[in-house]
Design an enzyme around this catalytic site. Structure first.
Site: not given
Lengths: 491, 470
Positions: A46-47, A77, A109, A111, A133, A159, A218, A222
């Site tokens: 939940c970022g 958290r 990524d 994780q 991604h 987001g 990508d 980047e």
């Protein structure tokens, strides 16, 4: 160590996958979210992406809940607070994953391997696993259970913007893909389209691509133009201005807000418009500098693309992951100590036009970086549409983070893959440009050209204008921005 | 020293000009600037803080330290805070700058700031993110910042707007205590709010300073008031667009039913077990002090508050949280608020702003019909903006933007119209226009109105249901 999926494919398939990218018309979404209606969507993480995509999907009438690791729940958290305060059901993997029809993996990524390994055994037969991604599938070779459908839905914006545009009644450009090895029921595309519709992406334009094209373009974008070039350019331009006796506060401000200002012009009308904002003598100067920069940096851009294609880049990075990010964190700390980073922006006023007039070298660097990244990607088999989105389109978004809190902030908030790529690029590019920078004076960075009149040679100006306008990134850019403008009248 | 403007002409970035201003502010004087929306009141006050580009004439003896409180200053700070969030890339949720920092960073007089925080009872806010404050709360923060900057001149542009009754009376008592220390120039839209210590009134129209009146010159003072009370024209609400269908509602069912609803942030409870039922054709007035949850309550109805999914809410026949989309709800609602105005930062035309009301979007992303364009032009004529359809919205004055957003909300003749402090920042004439428009809407039977405001004198004929939050 993992197996690189891309490298396991025959060349024929590699080329076909790299070449996938098609702009979908809004009329291709007549069924809306129907394919997901009544299904249980469970978001992992939940970022900013996780939260905001979930808010949009729920407001589109879909059933969304969040699963977090036990520790994140027990310690309440930030991720737990975000999900709970927004009225979502939150549960552990064991509680929620077995009920899910679609699992949305919106974690970083790094994780992915551990997250996917943890949730896969819990997923019900025939469910769908979604990524935003493709690194885990393409570079780490994650093998997903045969009965599961694997898709990607990747909004090409931060987001917070994914949410803000939805609330306005619009959306952000979104890339979707289906992992061909995991589409047992042939429903991958239908699900990805419904998901993109639920986030509002269909209104701003959906690109139908592949996991491979997304990852390889990508990563390239980047680490070269987006983060690498802006990082290197910031440090070199600042040091040069100090050497030339430009006021330090002014130099700091010109760079911190200059990237954002000049790339705003890029967003509206491509490289051509960005250079058209300059006087004719300055435009020719910027053009010449960019040509010189392209000559010097081309081999570096090629090396980055080659390392991405062979998987050399990802294996190097994963080795650093395994080593607790030692290289990366050390470099991040070094960045915080650079003179540019430590000098606060002065409180003098710099007009919008002045950022162009006194930032000729910065404009040349953006032009060189965008064009090189685009040329290198397309030469490697990535089609122009993808290459455009991963180079020119995203540059203003990154420039925005520098305007906010300089390089340290940019590096701390971009994805882990972007930051590691930026680190590699910057390390190689600073020494590469050392000789070039010796010939630079404050007329192209810091003070502006000192010319008596703005006269230029006709033939030369025509030549430069023609070269600017005929670059392939400008052609595809005009087409894609045209699609956008059709839908987004307000831009 | 006397602040002196001699034949001063100044331009602002929207192309707006103040022309040939001759004005002297002597020590010991306190001025109110008044005039219609878009006349240049705020511009004239902003000039005293150094705004605008001088074209001709002169301005002399501007004090060094000028404290400014205005909607523009507030909007700017909020826009800066929002921008920080916009710029946030990939995966970080920005919390925004806490109020403590907003007030105390670069604060010349922390004692005054502390004293004001106590008087305003704002202690509880200090650690909250500035951008999460309600409209009224953030207004108080801006005010404290200006008052605590040890100013030589205070420019107070519509400073009483958006404050609840308690704060308003506190401020009305506090300002006179400053009067013999600091020169004050206030922009005020209401004559009845002009404080006793004001010695002069300036009247601005079309960028010119037309009248300067001493407070004790009773005759001129009364005439100036008359001038502001120009009679409004006859109002005819433009028709509905036959092609934009809002589904028929069951007239036997209430429009909105909230059953024991609560809003909680962590340990903090904003609303606790509230019931509210709005029947078709009922009109409601909603009141309560700043921060009492008025806007949050309304956003549960509009679906903009995420906790609408964890409460027992039935709106327009939908029990929330059962697979309905937010657009299915919004099609029944017209909505106007200060926050909407801040969100509406788009460079689109006046006509498109009105048409966007048919699609419930901010900005216009759909092809519109000729009929819709025609209706939009009729609304513009009603608002006195005939022939300005293609002008950009973000160049309008603050008050004109508000009028336009009310038209946008009403253009589809929604079953429910929510007006969250619709008169905030409007001058007398436009306030009367808006109130007349709202009365007209209330008199017709098709739209129910929820009207939020602080001012008891802004009551509306036809509204006879009241809900007061504490």
């Amino acid at each position: 160590m993992s197996n690189n999926y891309f490298n396991s494919l025959p060349l024929r398939v590699q080329l076909a996958e790299l070449g996938k990218c098609r702009f979908m018309h809004i009329s291709e979404f007549p069924d809306g979210v129907a394919a997901l209606k009544g299904k249980k969507m469970v978001v992992i993480g939940c970022g900013a992406q996780g939260l905001n995509q979930g808010l949009n999907l729920r407001d589109s009438g879909l059933d969304v809940s969040y699963t977090l690791r036990q520790a994140a729940i027990d310690e309440q958290r930030q991720s737990w607070k975000s999900a709970t305060e927004n009225g979502f059901t939150v549960g552990t993997y064991e509680e929620l994953i077995p009920t899910a029809d679609v699992v949305l993996n919106l974690t970083p990524d790094k994780q992915h391997t551990s997250v996917v390994n943890a949730v896969m055994p819990l997923m019900k037969n025939g469910a769908c696993l979604s990524y935003s991604h493709g690194f885990n599938i393409v570079e780490e070779g994650m093998k997903v259970r045969d009965d599961l459908t694997v898709i990607m839905v990747a909004p090409k914006c931060p987001g917070s913007e994914v949410r803000a545009e939805y609330v306005r009644g619009f959306g952000v450009p979104t890339l979707i893909a289906v992992h061909e090895d995991n589409d047992p029921n042939g429903e991958g595309l239908t699900l990805a389209k419904a998901y993109a519709f639920g986030t509002g992406g269909h209104k701003a334009g959906v690109l139908m691509s592949s996991f491979i094209a997304e990852v390889k373009s990508d990563l390239m974008g980047e680490q070269t133009i987006l983060c690498g070039m802006l990082q290197t350019g910031s440090l070199l331009c600042y040091d040069k201005m100090i050497e030339e006796g430009v006021d330090a506060g002014y130099a700091s401000k010109l760079i911190q807000f200059g990237w954002e200002t000049v790339t705003e012009a890029l967003k509206y009308g491509g490289v051509t418009n960005m250079l058209d904002r300059l006087s004719n003598p300055a435009k020719i100067k910027a053009f010449d500098l960019a040509e010189e920069l392209k000559g010097i940096m081309r081999s570096l851009y090629n090396k980055h693309q080659d390392d991405i294609m062979t998987g050399n880049f990802s294996s190097t990075m994963m080795a650093d992951w395994a080593n607790d990010d030692k290289e990366l964190l050390g470099w991040r700390a070094d960045t915080a100590e650079t003179p540019f980073e430590k000098m606060p922006a002065g409180d003098m006023e710099i007009s919008e036009q002045e950022y162009f007039d006194n930032g000729i070298l910065m404009i040349a660097m953006v032009k060189a970086g965008v064009e090189l990244a685009f040329e290198t990607m397309t030469a490697a088999g990535i089609i122009p549409d993808s290459a455009y989105y991963e180079s020119l389109h995203e540059t203003p978004l990154i420039a925005n983070t520098i305007a906010r809190k300089k390089l340290y902030e940019m590096n701390a908030t971009i994805s882990d893959t972007a930051e590691y790529g930026c680190y590699l690029f910057n390390h190689a590019c600073v020494p590469l440009l050392a000789d070039f920078m010796k010939g630079i004076k404050s007329d192209v960075i810091g003070r502006g050209l000192s010319v008596d009149d703005n006269g230029v040679d006709n033939a030369r100006l025509i030549e430069v204008n023609a070269a600017l306008r005929s670059h392939p990134v400008e052609e595809i850019g005009a087409t894609l921005r045209g699609h956008m403008a059709d839908m987004k009248k307000i831009v | 020293m006397t602040i002196r403007l001699d034949d001063f002409t100044v331009q602002f970035d929207q192309g707006f000009q103040l022309s040939h201003i001759n004005w002297q502010i002597e020590p010991g004087q306190h001025w109110v600037i008044t005039g219609t929306n878009g006349a240049g009141k705020s511009a004239l006050s902003a000039v005293l803080a150094g705004a605008g580009d001088r074209l001709s004439g002169s301005i002399d003896n501007l004090p060094e330290r000028v404290g400014v409180v205005s909607f523009e200053a507030q909007a700017e700070l909020i826009a800066a805070e929002l921008k920080k969030d916009d710029a946030d890339i990939l995966d970080v949720i920005s919390e925004g700058t806490p109020v403590r920092e907003i007030i105390f960073d670069d604060c010349a007089n922390p004692e005054t700031a502390c004293d004001l925080i106590a008087r305003f009872e704002l202690d509880y806010l200090l650690d909250r993110a500035f951008r999460k404050l309600s409209t009224g709360e953030s207004r108080k923060v801006i005010l404290i910042r200006a008052l605590a900057s040890n100013p030589d001149l205070l420019v107070l542009d519509e400073v009483f707007e958006g404050l609840d009754a308690a704060t308003l009376s506190m401020l009305e008592q506090y300002l006179p205590t400053l009067a013999n220390r600091v020169t004050m120039v206030m922009v005020l839209n209401r004559f009845d709010q002009i404080p006793e210590f004001i010695s002069h009134v300036a009247y601005v129209e079309h960028g010119e300073l037309l009248h300067q009146v001493r407070r004790n010159d009773e005759k001129s003072y009364a005439e100036l008031y008359q001038l502001l009370h120009l009679k409004t024209t006859h109002l005819d609400v433009p028709p509905i667009d036959p092609d934009t269908e809002i589904p028929q509602l069951d007239s036997q069912q209430p429009l909105v039913r909230l059953n024991g609803i609560s809003i909680k942030y962590g340990d903090f409870t904003l609303l606790d077990k509230l019931d509210w039922c709005i029947e078709a054709n009922q009109h409601w007035q909603l009141s309560g002090p700043n921060g009492s949850g008025k806007t949050a309550l309304l956003s549960l109805i509009t679906g903009d508050h995420p906790q609408c999914y964890v409460n027992d809410i039935v709106v327009f026949g939908y029990q929330r949280g059962n697979g309905e989309s937010i657009w299915q709800i919004k099609q029944f609602i017209g909505y106007v608020s200060t926050a909407l105005q801040w969100e509406y930062r788009v460079g689109t035309s006046l006509r498109n702003v009105i048409i966007s009301g048919f699609y419930d979007s901010i900005g216009l992303y759909s092809k519109c019909t000729d009929k819709q364009r025609q209706i939009a032009d009729q609304w513009l004529a009603l608002l006195g903006m005939r022939g300005r359809s293609d002008q950009p919205f973000n160049k309008l004055s603050y008050g004109d933007q508000r009028l336009l957003l009310i038209a946008r909300a009403m253009v589809k003749h929604p079953p429910l119209l929510i007006l969250d402090e619709p008169c905030l920042g409007l001058d007398d004439m436009n306030r009367q226009l808006v109130l007349a428009l709202i009365e007209k809407i209330c008199a017709g039977s098709e739209t129910s109105v929820i009207y939020v405001n602080h001012h008891p004198e802004d009551c509306i004929k036809g509204i006879d249901n009241y809900l007061a939050l504490k």
